[in-house]
Enzyme design. Structure first.
Site, mmCIF file in Angstrom:
data_model
loop_
_atom_site.group_PDB
_atom_site.id
_atom_site.type_symbol
_atom_site.label_atom_id
_atom_site.label_comp_id
_atom_site.label_asym_id
_atom_site.label_seq_id
_atom_site.Cartn_x
_atom_site.Cartn_y
_atom_site.Cartn_z
ATOM 1 N N HIS A 75 0.816 -1.221 0.000
ATOM 2 C CA HIS A 75 0.000 0.000 0.000
ATOM 3 C C HIS A 75 0.851 1.274 0.000
ATOM 4 O O HIS A 75 0.665 2.125 -0.889
ATOM 5 C CB HIS A 75 -0.973 -0.010 1.175
ATOM 6 C CG HIS A 75 -1.663 1.296 1.396
ATOM 7 N ND1 HIS A 75 -2.561 1.834 0.493
ATOM 8 C CD2 HIS A 75 -1.565 2.199 2.413
ATOM 9 C CE1 HIS A 75 -2.993 3.002 0.946
ATOM 10 N NE2 HIS A 75 -2.402 3.236 2.106
ATOM 11 N N HIS A 100 3.853 7.235 5.170
ATOM 12 C CA HIS A 100 2.674 7.953 5.663
ATOM 13 C C HIS A 100 1.886 7.214 6.738
ATOM 14 O O HIS A 100 1.151 7.831 7.502
ATOM 15 C CB HIS A 100 1.747 8.322 4.500
ATOM 16 C CG HIS A 100 0.904 7.203 3.988
ATOM 17 N ND1 HIS A 100 1.351 6.295 3.043
ATOM 18 C CD2 HIS A 100 -0.375 6.816 4.288
ATOM 19 C CE1 HIS A 100 0.398 5.434 2.779
ATOM 20 N NE2 HIS A 100 -0.647 5.706 3.521
ATOM 21 N N GLU A 104 0.882 5.975 12.497
ATOM 22 C CA GLU A 104 -0.470 5.508 12.824
ATOM 23 C C GLU A 104 -0.518 4.009 13.070
ATOM 24 O O GLU A 104 -1.231 3.543 13.968
ATOM 25 C CB GLU A 104 -1.411 5.873 11.668
ATOM 26 C CG GLU A 104 -2.856 5.505 11.903
ATOM 27 C CD GLU A 104 -3.747 5.928 10.755
ATOM 28 O OE1 GLU A 104 -4.962 5.671 10.834
ATOM 29 O OE2 GLU A 104 -3.235 6.506 9.778
ATOM 30 N N ASP A 105 0.228 3.230 12.297
ATOM 31 C CA ASP A 105 0.050 1.783 12.293
ATOM 32 C C ASP A 105 1.186 0.960 12.892
ATOM 33 O O ASP A 105 1.038 -0.242 13.063
ATOM 34 C CB ASP A 105 -0.165 1.285 10.853
ATOM 35 C CG ASP A 105 -1.474 1.787 10.266
ATOM 36 O OD1 ASP A 105 -2.365 2.164 11.053
ATOM 37 O OD2 ASP A 105 -1.601 1.813 9.031
ATOM 38 N N ASP A 167 -3.243 8.426 -0.931
ATOM 39 C CA ASP A 167 -3.641 7.357 -0.006
ATOM 40 C C ASP A 167 -5.098 6.959 -0.244
ATOM 41 O O ASP A 167 -5.429 5.775 -0.385
ATOM 42 C CB ASP A 167 -3.441 7.867 1.427
ATOM 43 C CG ASP A 167 -3.889 6.868 2.477
ATOM 44 O OD1 ASP A 167 -3.677 5.651 2.295
ATOM 45 O OD2 ASP A 167 -4.454 7.312 3.502
#
Length: 227
Positions: A75, A100, A104-105, A167
């Site tokens: 991704h 990016h 967050e992940d 995204d």
């Protein structure tokens, strides 16, 4: 946060020199393709910067899987490719696109870690993209127009929204793997927030694709008749 240590160690040499031994040959091909597109579309390309961002994202997302079953790392690479090929600005934006999702992940991957490795500009873009994601997920703002105003007010660097556009574009292109409820929610969000924002930033082609992709999931019967 040792998982990004190898990216520092391998910051010199060509693409082949950083994929040795049992390294993933597919990833090597992905990096080569990305660098080729960057060299074709950008005025100048820091191949070392993009290679280090690629390797860092590769390590950060190791073991993560998308709803489609493919590795999650595909991704951010696809998002970076969209930035380089469809909305080209500079190599900093491409590197930020690769990174990016790491704040967050990825556990223990912080703003400070990105700033240490890649500098403040890239760290700020990644952080800005993360904040936009958090706002959308919070559902605290109820009207699409208020979302759009809030997002625009947050932008200190237009490259943040360009990364988010890329995204969302890749997510819409692969939305078929989500369940119906998520498809409709994400499509509605895309139609009401991302498409108007793309228009506001003069990105007509992105606006049209956002609308077309959203229509496919919000009006399935009509879409089938139009095909």
């Amino acid at each position: 946060m040792m998982f990004f240590g190898d990216a520092r160690k391998r910051r010199t040499g060509g693409v082949s020199s950083v994929f040795t031994g049992g390294s993933n040959s597919t990833h090597k091909e992905m990096l080569e393709a990305l660098l080729t597109v960057c060299k074709s579309n950008l005025r100048s390309v820091d191949t070392d910067l993009i290679t280090r961002a690629f390797l860092t994202a590769e390590e950060a997302h190791e073991g993560q899987v998308r709803a489609s079953g493919e590795e999650y790392f595909a991704h951010p690479v696809a998002v970076a490719m969209i930035v380089a090929q469809e909305i080209p600005v500079d190599d900093v934006t491409v590197a930020a696109a690769l990174l990016h999702d790491v704040i967050e992940d990825c556990e223990n991957f912080t703003y400070d870690a990105i700033q240490s490795l890649f500098g403040q500009n890239i760290a700020d873009i990644v952080d800005g993209a993360t904040k936009i994601s958090n706002i959308l997920q919070s559902r605290e703002v109820t009207k699409a127009e208020n979302y759009r105003k809030l997002l625009v007010s947050m932008l200190n660097d237009v490259r943040v929204i360009l990364v988010k556009f890329a995204d969302r574009l890749h997510n819409m292109r692969t939305l078929e793997y989500m369940n119906s409820e998520k498809q409709k929610r994400i499509a509605k969000e895309t139609l009401e927030i991302y498409a108007p924002l793309a228009h506001r930033f003069g990105l007509g082609r992105l606006k049209w694709e956002f609308e077309d992709q959203a229509f496919k999931y919000l009006h399935e019967e009509a879409f089938r008749k139009l095909k």
